[in-house]
Motif scaffolding. Structure first.
Motif, short mmCIF file in Angstrom:
data_model
loop_
_atom_site.label_atom_id
_atom_site.label_comp_id
_atom_site.label_asym_id
_atom_site.label_seq_id
_atom_site.Cartn_x
_atom_site.Cartn_y
_atom_site.Cartn_z
N MET A 1 -6.71 0.40 -13.40
CA MET A 1 -7.47 0.95 -12.27
C MET A 1 -7.33 2.46 -12.25
O MET A 1 -6.24 2.99 -12.39
CB MET A 1 -6.96 0.35 -10.95
N ASN A 2 -8.45 3.14 -12.09
CA ASN A 2 -8.45 4.61 -12.06
C ASN A 2 -8.28 5.06 -10.61
O ASN A 2 -9.24 5.22 -9.86
CB ASN A 2 -9.76 5.14 -12.64
N TYR A 3 -7.01 5.29 -10.21
CA TYR A 3 -6.69 5.62 -8.82
C TYR A 3 -6.73 7.12 -8.57
O TYR A 3 -6.35 7.92 -9.43
CB TYR A 3 -5.27 5.14 -8.49
N PHE A 4 -7.11 7.47 -7.34
CA PHE A 4 -6.92 8.80 -6.78
C PHE A 4 -5.90 8.64 -5.67
O PHE A 4 -6.10 7.88 -4.73
CB PHE A 4 -8.23 9.35 -6.22
N PHE A 5 -4.76 9.35 -5.76
CA PHE A 5 -3.66 9.17 -4.82
C PHE A 5 -3.66 10.23 -3.71
O PHE A 5 -3.76 11.43 -4.00
CB PHE A 5 -2.31 9.28 -5.54
N ASP A 6 -3.54 9.78 -2.48
CA ASP A 6 -3.03 10.62 -1.40
C ASP A 6 -1.59 10.16 -1.21
O ASP A 6 -1.33 9.15 -0.54
CB ASP A 6 -3.83 10.48 -0.11
N GLN A 7 -0.66 10.90 -1.81
CA GLN A 7 0.72 10.47 -1.88
C GLN A 7 1.49 10.67 -0.59
O GLN A 7 2.60 10.16 -0.44
CB GLN A 7 1.43 11.21 -3.02
N HIS A 8 0.88 11.37 0.38
CA HIS A 8 1.64 11.70 1.59
C HIS A 8 0.70 11.86 2.77
O HIS A 8 -0.03 12.85 2.87
CB HIS A 8 2.40 13.02 1.36
N PHE A 9 0.71 10.89 3.68
CA PHE A 9 -0.01 11.06 4.95
C PHE A 9 0.62 10.14 5.99
O PHE A 9 1.45 9.28 5.67
CB PHE A 9 -1.51 10.78 4.78
N CYS B 1 -0.88 6.23 0.47
CA CYS B 1 0.56 6.03 0.67
C CYS B 1 0.99 6.50 2.06
O CYS B 1 1.57 7.60 2.20
CB CYS B 1 1.35 6.76 -0.41
N PRO B 2 0.72 5.73 3.09
CA PRO B 2 1.16 6.12 4.45
C PRO B 2 2.68 6.08 4.55
O PRO B 2 3.32 5.15 4.05
CB PRO B 2 0.50 5.09 5.36
N LEU B 3 3.24 7.08 5.19
CA LEU B 3 4.69 7.21 5.34
C LEU B 3 5.06 6.89 6.78
O LEU B 3 4.64 7.60 7.71
CB LEU B 3 5.15 8.62 4.98
N GLN C 1 -15.67 -3.54 1.60
CA GLN C 1 -15.98 -2.93 0.31
C GLN C 1 -15.37 -1.52 0.19
O GLN C 1 -15.74 -0.75 -0.70
CB GLN C 1 -17.51 -2.82 0.14
N GLY C 2 -14.43 -1.22 1.07
CA GLY C 2 -13.82 0.11 1.08
C GLY C 2 -13.00 0.39 -0.17
O GLY C 2 -12.58 -0.53 -0.89
N LEU C 3 -12.72 1.66 -0.39
CA LEU C 3 -12.00 2.08 -1.58
C LEU C 3 -10.50 2.25 -1.35
O LEU C 3 -9.75 2.44 -2.30
CB LEU C 3 -12.56 3.42 -2.10
N PHE C 4 -10.05 2.19 -0.10
CA PHE C 4 -8.63 2.41 0.18
C PHE C 4 -7.79 1.19 -0.23
O PHE C 4 -8.12 0.05 0.07
CB PHE C 4 -8.41 2.64 1.68
N GLU C 5 -6.69 1.48 -0.91
CA GLU C 5 -5.68 0.47 -1.22
C GLU C 5 -4.34 1.06 -0.80
O GLU C 5 -4.05 2.21 -1.11
CB GLU C 5 -5.69 0.14 -2.71
N PHE C 6 -3.50 0.28 -0.13
CA PHE C 6 -2.34 0.84 0.56
C PHE C 6 -1.02 0.54 -0.15
O PHE C 6 -0.76 -0.59 -0.55
CB PHE C 6 -2.30 0.34 2.00
N PHE C 7 -0.21 1.59 -0.26
CA PHE C 7 1.12 1.51 -0.86
C PHE C 7 2.10 2.25 0.05
O PHE C 7 2.53 3.37 -0.25
CB PHE C 7 1.11 2.12 -2.27
N PRO C 8 2.45 1.66 1.18
CA PRO C 8 3.21 2.37 2.22
C PRO C 8 4.69 2.56 1.87
O PRO C 8 5.25 1.85 1.02
CB PRO C 8 3.06 1.47 3.44
N PHE C 9 5.30 3.54 2.55
CA PHE C 9 6.73 3.83 2.45
C PHE C 9 7.38 3.54 3.80
O PHE C 9 6.85 3.93 4.85
CB PHE C 9 6.97 5.30 2.08
#
Length: 414
Positions: free
Chosen positions: A1-9, A118-120, A164-172
């Motif tokens: 999968m070709n991801y674009f990361f927002d690593q911190h929000f 990546c919600p913190l 059909q959204g593009l967001f996939e979540f990887f929370p901390f």
């Protein structure tokens, strides 16, 4: 999968922060607030923010995200990237076309299938606190459990509203050891943090651990129960290769006085941790930026922007750790609200010899610090646009949003 990361929000509502803890940390009142740098002209009160209604609009815009559910905020963020909201601020940076269009995420010359979000979660739990100056004691609260529940419900709401959204979540998962027992910390880790991604348990939906030293977290306390608590977390993260995110600028929400918060937040405070656990993967958020004017190097004031480099001591402490340990990263969250930040970072990287230059380019990650960043930018989209217009090459931008986060998160080779 070709991801674009927002690593911190961050996404939260008004119930999640511990405002009592914040105000109790201001032991000396307004002087402590000023000395801490919170009123520094380079932090929130920029020249632009002080003009007319801009500051009030920014504050209102930020609070708007706290007055709705986490799920509603997540939908709002994606709608923003899809171009749903017009700009109302003169000079606000906007892309020519929405970043999400035709079912894909676009950034410069790259097209991405999904956004890895990546919600913190911050652990705003508190011990019962009795201050002699207060009539009523501050109650003990395990706020992190409600925050976890609301966040997971927010993911479900988003999936329902944007199937059909593009967001996939990887929370901390936020953990503040001083306010919890050893057993409770163990329970948090075992219940919520993924140990084996191929065998996920029902509630193990958190991919990393979030530390926030200004709330009173000492990365390496003196021997005793507090040391055992942090070692429990480090042992867990080292054993299962779980990434850690730690706050690393001299501002933000505090639960202890400013000088104590700075002591815990400085990258150097992790030196004894890394000496014991050299393979820990840690992202130092905000690139170690310092806004307190007492920390600035006055010589940089007479240099032109073309030659200036970062003058924050923490920035250089962080870079030193990058060169010493293989899994130390930094993200540009919030610092990137100021376009000059990217110029300073680029100048510094260009000044290095090739090997050290590549180390930093391979350890830098994109992050926004939404919704806190709305105090300095009009929108989620505006922050992306500032990043897109930075002096970094297309290759570097792709590294920051894709290649480097994949390595940090252990998602395999890009």
């Amino acid at each position: 999968m070709n991801y674009f990361f927002d690593q911190h929000f961050h996404v939260m509502n008004i119930e999640h922060p511990n405002l009592l803890s914040f105000f109790s940390s201001l032991d000396t009142g307004l002087p402590d607030l000023i000395t801490s740098g919170a009123l520094s002209p380079s932090y929130i009160l920029t020249a632009k923010n002080r003009k007319g209604p801009v500051l009030l609009n920014r504050l209102t815009n930020t609070l708007t995200t706290f007055e709705q559910s986490i799920g509603e905020t997540l939908v709002l963020m994606e709608n923003d990237l899809m171009g749903a909201y017009p700009s109302h601020e003169e000079g606000a940076l906007r892309p020519e076309l929405p970043y999400i269009r035709d079912g894909k995420m676009h950034m410069r010359d790259q097209v991405y299938d999904r956004l890895a979000m990546c919600p913190l979660l911050m652990d705003f739990s508190s011990n019962q606190l009795r201050k002699e100056s207060l009539y009523y004691p501050i109650p003990k609260e395990q706020k992190i459990l409600d925050y976890v529940r609301d966040t997971l419900e927010g993911f479900d709401y988003y999936a329902k509203e944007h199937p059909q959204g593009l967001f996939e979540f990887f929370p901390f998962l936020g953990i503040n050891p001083p306010v919890h027992s050893l057993d409770f910390i163990q329970e948090l880790l075992e219940t919520y943090v993924l140990k084996d991604r191929k065998q996920k348990q029902e509630r193990q939906r958190f991919y990393g651990v979030k530390f926030y030293p200004p709330l009173g977290y000492d990365p390496w306390p003196s021997e005793g129960q507090e040391r055992k608590k942090v070692q429990l977390i480090y042992d867990f993260c080292a054993t299962y290769d779980v990434p850690i995110m730690t706050h690393c600028d001299d501002q933000g929400f505090r639960g202890v006085p400013a000088k104590e918060a700075w002591k815990y937040t400085a990258p150097s405070s992790y030196k004894p941790v890394l000496a014991r656990y050299p393979m820990l993967r840690i992202d130092f958020a905000h690139y170690g930026w310092q806004y307190n004017q007492l920390q600035k190097n006055p010589l940089t004031l007479i240099s032109s922007m073309a030659y200036k480099v970062p003058d924050s001591p923490w920035f250089h402490e962080l870079v030193e750790l990058m060169h010493l340990y293989p899994n130390i990263y930094a993200d540009v969250s919030f610092s990137g609200t100021n376009p000059e930040f990217y110029v300073l970072l680029k100048n510094y990287i260009q000044s290095l010899e090739e090997e050290k230059r590549q180390t930093i380019l391979e350890r830098t990650m994109f992050g926004t610090d939404f919704s806190v960043n709305l105090m300095k930018v009009e929108s989620y989209t505006s922050y992306y646009r500032i990043f897109e217009e930075s002096p970094f090459s297309d290759e570097d931008i792709h590294r920051f949003v894709h290649t480097n986060p994949l390595q940090y998160m252990r998602f395999g080779q890009a």
